[in-house]
Design a protein around this motif. Sequence first.
Motif, short mmCIF file in Angstrom:
data_model
loop_
_atom_site.label_atom_id
_atom_site.label_comp_id
_atom_site.label_asym_id
_atom_site.label_seq_id
_atom_site.Cartn_x
_atom_site.Cartn_y
_atom_site.Cartn_z
N LEU A 102 0.83 -1.21 0.00
CA LEU A 102 0.00 0.00 0.00
C LEU A 102 0.87 1.26 0.00
N ALA A 103 1.92 1.24 0.81
CA ALA A 103 2.83 2.39 0.84
C ALA A 103 3.49 2.59 -0.52
N ASN A 104 3.86 1.49 -1.15
CA ASN A 104 4.47 1.57 -2.48
C ASN A 104 3.51 2.21 -3.48
N ALA A 105 2.25 1.77 -3.46
CA ALA A 105 1.24 2.32 -4.37
C ALA A 105 0.95 3.78 -4.04
N MET A 106 0.97 4.14 -2.77
CA MET A 106 0.70 5.51 -2.37
C MET A 106 1.77 6.46 -2.92
N LEU A 107 3.03 6.10 -2.76
CA LEU A 107 4.10 6.98 -3.19
C LEU A 107 4.21 7.07 -4.72
N ASP A 108 3.76 6.03 -5.42
CA ASP A 108 3.82 6.05 -6.88
C ASP A 108 2.46 6.39 -7.52
N SER A 109 1.48 6.76 -6.70
CA SER A 109 0.16 7.20 -7.17
C SER A 109 -0.52 6.14 -8.04
N ILE A 110 -0.67 4.94 -7.50
CA ILE A 110 -1.28 3.83 -8.22
C ILE A 110 -2.70 3.60 -7.70
N PRO A 111 -3.71 3.62 -8.57
CA PRO A 111 -5.08 3.37 -8.10
C PRO A 111 -5.28 1.91 -7.70
N MET A 112 -5.68 1.71 -6.46
CA MET A 112 -5.84 0.36 -5.92
C MET A 112 -6.91 0.38 -4.84
N VAL A 113 -7.70 -0.68 -4.77
CA VAL A 113 -8.64 -0.85 -3.67
C VAL A 113 -8.28 -2.13 -2.94
N ALA A 114 -7.99 -2.01 -1.64
CA ALA A 114 -7.70 -3.16 -0.79
C ALA A 114 -8.92 -3.44 0.08
N ILE A 115 -9.37 -4.69 0.07
CA ILE A 115 -10.50 -5.11 0.90
C ILE A 115 -9.97 -6.08 1.94
N THR A 116 -10.12 -5.72 3.21
CA THR A 116 -9.63 -6.57 4.30
C THR A 116 -10.79 -6.99 5.19
N GLY A 117 -10.67 -8.18 5.74
CA GLY A 117 -11.63 -8.63 6.74
C GLY A 117 -11.26 -8.08 8.11
N GLN A 118 -12.27 -8.00 8.98
CA GLN A 118 -12.04 -7.53 10.34
C GLN A 118 -12.88 -8.39 11.29
N VAL A 119 -12.48 -8.43 12.56
CA VAL A 119 -13.22 -9.23 13.55
C VAL A 119 -14.65 -8.70 13.68
N ARG A 120 -15.48 -9.47 14.35
CA ARG A 120 -16.89 -9.08 14.51
C ARG A 120 -17.01 -7.72 15.18
N SER A 121 -18.05 -7.00 14.86
CA SER A 121 -18.24 -5.64 15.36
C SER A 121 -18.19 -5.57 16.88
N ASN A 122 -18.80 -6.57 17.55
CA ASN A 122 -18.85 -6.52 19.01
C ASN A 122 -17.51 -6.81 19.66
N LEU A 123 -16.51 -7.25 18.85
CA LEU A 123 -15.18 -7.54 19.39
C LEU A 123 -14.18 -6.41 19.11
N LEU A 124 -14.59 -5.41 18.36
CA LEU A 124 -13.67 -4.33 18.03
C LEU A 124 -13.14 -3.66 19.30
N GLY A 125 -11.85 -3.48 19.36
CA GLY A 125 -11.23 -2.84 20.50
C GLY A 125 -10.96 -3.76 21.67
N SER A 126 -11.19 -5.07 21.50
CA SER A 126 -11.02 -6.01 22.62
C SER A 126 -9.74 -6.83 22.52
N ASP A 127 -8.90 -6.51 21.54
CA ASP A 127 -7.70 -7.32 21.27
C ASP A 127 -8.07 -8.76 20.96
N ALA A 128 -9.12 -8.93 20.19
CA ALA A 128 -9.56 -10.26 19.79
C ALA A 128 -8.51 -10.92 18.91
#
Length: 570
Positions: free
Chosen positions: A85-111
């Motif tokens: 992502l940093a590489n694409a940012m500095l070279d101005s490359i259009p990219m969409v990254a989709i990442t998964g995340q833990v369940r909403s109720n676990l956010l901030g719990s160090d799950a």
Amino acid sequence: MELSGAQIIWESLIREGVDTVFGYPGGTVINLYDALLDYPAIHHVLARHEQGACHMADGYSRASGRTGVVIATSGPGAMNLVTGLANAMLDSIPMVAITGQVRSNLLGSDAFQEIDVTGVTLPITKHNYLVQRPEDIAPAIREAFAVARTGRPGPVLVDITTDAQKLKGNFDWDAAAPKRHLRHIPRQPSEEALEQACRLIRHAKRPVILAGNGIRLSSAEAELCTLAEKLNVPVITTLMGINALPASHPLNMGMLGMHGESWTNKAVQGADLLIALGMRFSDRVTGDLKTFAPHAKKIHVDVDSSEIDKNVKVDVPVVADLRAALTAMLPRLEAMEHDEWLGHIRSTKGEAQAEAILGHEGLIQAPQVIHEIWKATEGKALMVSDVGQNQMWEAQYYKHEHGLITSGGLGTMGFGLPAAIGAKMGRPDREVWIVAGDGGFQMNIQELMTIIQEGLKVNIAVVNNGYLGMVRQWQELFYERRYASTPILSPDFVKVAAAYGIAGESVSSFDDVAPAIQRARAESGSYLIEFRVEPELSVFPMVPAGASLHDMLRRPEHAKATAKKKAGKR
């Protein structure tokens, strides 16, 4: 219609015109990958590492002109995207990254495998999103694509919780149209700025066009060529701007900067006007800012207003899409002649490159390898280079007619191999070569298996000098040859390639270089050539860090004498 969040993601990508994505599955994207089986219109490329997947999406975007898409799971998966992502940012490359995340109720719990990926990637993305409801997915993705490719392009990350992927929600594509991306649409060039720029151009006696990566990003190659020919002005490129004008064009003088040509650096220092088009005035281009182009007025055309006066104070800023600015500027300018100025620049060229590419007995000189690839491909291959000495030799000795893909701003070792995979996926009609050093190639060597799984034809040139070459060069010139941790052992690259199912050979004689390249090109599948080259050859010319652009080290003896003199002063 009501769909699961995972289905909404794929439906959204299809409507954005996506047919190829790169990624690696994991626990928090398992719903997404399960739904993928119902969307055969999208081809998923399974990388062997998330960093590799990100570089593949990057190379795909550069080669195809489309927005690259990469997918990763939460925690370590998302963190492995950071360098890409940093590489694409500095070279101005259009990219969409989709990442998964833990369940909403676990956010901030160090799950388990929870990391605040939006917080981590905030400085290295153009924008990012945390989505916790299925009905918010389509608006986030639509806006992500709009932001990624509008104005100055860049990467955007969309982090989506597992429950948002699993639950159902209403999918209304039209209602999900972006509401806020209009601020990223570039302004039209102002009349005042255009008139001021044209006035400077009309009065200049020694003008130079500096062409950067923005030429490619705005698809302004034709307009650049028309401008250069109309004004009869020399074009000098940055590393990232090598694609701007074919090397065979008589007005293309070559690359400037730290490892640019001596005549281009001298031309910039002697110019009375710089017409900077879509470039950042990077430290690798300018050298000492106090002495950069001291006699020149400066016009800077760029879509990103934050680049104006950031590094170099300019006389006329033109903040606009580059293609739109050149289109508006061309009718205002009359044909001009600068034959005397062009003749002066050409007279300073000399034979700076000739010695390095002549045949020698004994070990191969690395520039010979690049020169022979250029001769065999007639400059028409889609070249991908890794980072280090191999990158600079490629830029110097391959005369590009169509394209170079390389890591410019971040200088990411390990970029080359996965980027070449993405480039081939994006342009299957093109002959693709990767040039990599023995150090950088080992950083993502596992992606050789991705080549086989995808059935790709990629030609691989590994320049093996037994060192981390660019660092070794600095240690030789400025640290009295104290080679701390730069000698590097490598495996038998040919056997490694064979283990992955890729044919190859090792070459150590100059007479075998050209025949090996022809065998690689003739092979129906991918082919690896390990070129065993002179270990302690350095890249010249070279402008030492912080030195003036005209203070180039032109040969080893000159470099060592200068370094010794500076050490004595200290």
